[in-house]
Design a protein around this motif. Structure first.
Motif, mmCIF file in Angstrom:
data_model
loop_
_atom_site.group_PDB
_atom_site.id
_atom_site.type_symbol
_atom_site.label_atom_id
_atom_site.label_comp_id
_atom_site.label_asym_id
_atom_site.label_seq_id
_atom_site.Cartn_x
_atom_site.Cartn_y
_atom_site.Cartn_z
ATOM 1 N N GLY A 40 25.582 -43.337 -16.979
ATOM 2 C CA GLY A 40 25.422 -43.309 -15.531
ATOM 3 C C GLY A 40 23.987 -42.990 -15.143
ATOM 4 O O GLY A 40 23.125 -42.722 -15.994
ATOM 5 N N TYR A 41 23.757 -43.019 -13.866
ATOM 6 C CA TYR A 41 22.405 -42.760 -13.366
ATOM 7 C C TYR A 41 21.935 -41.341 -13.669
ATOM 8 O O TYR A 41 20.758 -41.115 -13.895
ATOM 9 C CB TYR A 41 22.325 -43.022 -11.861
ATOM 10 C CG TYR A 41 22.300 -44.488 -11.544
ATOM 11 C CD1 TYR A 41 21.180 -45.268 -11.819
ATOM 12 C CD2 TYR A 41 23.402 -45.115 -10.980
ATOM 13 C CE1 TYR A 41 21.151 -46.612 -11.551
ATOM 14 C CE2 TYR A 41 23.381 -46.473 -10.699
ATOM 15 C CZ TYR A 41 22.255 -47.209 -10.989
ATOM 16 O OH TYR A 41 22.238 -48.541 -10.724
ATOM 17 N N ARG A 42 22.847 -40.390 -13.678
ATOM 18 C CA ARG A 42 22.441 -39.009 -13.982
ATOM 19 C C ARG A 42 21.859 -38.909 -15.385
ATOM 20 O O ARG A 42 20.833 -38.258 -15.608
ATOM 21 C CB ARG A 42 23.630 -38.068 -13.843
ATOM 22 C CG ARG A 42 24.018 -37.825 -12.424
ATOM 23 C CD ARG A 42 25.123 -36.787 -12.319
ATOM 24 N NE ARG A 42 25.530 -36.666 -10.933
ATOM 25 C CZ ARG A 42 26.778 -36.696 -10.528
ATOM 26 N NH1 ARG A 42 27.755 -36.811 -11.398
ATOM 27 N NH2 ARG A 42 27.070 -36.587 -9.249
ATOM 28 N N LEU A 44 20.568 -41.360 -17.171
ATOM 29 C CA LEU A 44 19.293 -42.088 -17.213
ATOM 30 C C LEU A 44 18.168 -41.274 -16.584
ATOM 31 O O LEU A 44 17.058 -41.223 -17.117
ATOM 32 C CB LEU A 44 19.428 -43.430 -16.492
ATOM 33 C CG LEU A 44 20.327 -44.455 -17.158
ATOM 34 C CD1 LEU A 44 20.484 -45.675 -16.263
ATOM 35 C CD2 LEU A 44 19.804 -44.839 -18.521
ATOM 36 N N ARG A 45 18.451 -40.629 -15.470
ATOM 37 C CA ARG A 45 17.445 -39.804 -14.800
ATOM 38 C C ARG A 45 17.025 -38.634 -15.689
ATOM 39 O O ARG A 45 15.843 -38.331 -15.830
ATOM 40 C CB ARG A 45 17.973 -39.301 -13.467
ATOM 41 C CG ARG A 45 16.938 -38.476 -12.696
ATOM 42 C CD ARG A 45 17.482 -37.958 -11.400
ATOM 43 N NE ARG A 45 18.591 -37.071 -11.674
ATOM 44 C CZ ARG A 45 19.615 -36.870 -10.863
ATOM 45 N NH1 ARG A 45 19.673 -37.480 -9.711
ATOM 46 N NH2 ARG A 45 20.587 -36.044 -11.186
#
Length: 53
Positions: A40-42, A44-45
């Motif tokens: 998810g984006y979390r 990746l961030r």
């Protein structure tokens, strides 16, 4: 949620895709057995902020 809806006209199908992925045990099993990693984006961030890559 309204902000997300304004980002894309396809938000409804994206939500449906997410719910299908989340709620379909057979699909989840197939994904896991195939060696696919769901990211998810979390995640990746966090990776980007850590400088890893």
């Amino acid at each position: 949620m309204n902000r997300r809806r304004s980002l894309t006209a396809e938000w409804g199908s994206r939500v449906e895709d997410l719910l299908h992925l989340r709620d379909n045990a057979e699909l989840r099993t197939h994904i896991e057995r195939s060696g696919i990693w769901l990211v998810g984006y979390r995640e990746l961030r966090a990776l980007q902020r850590s400088g890893a890559g």
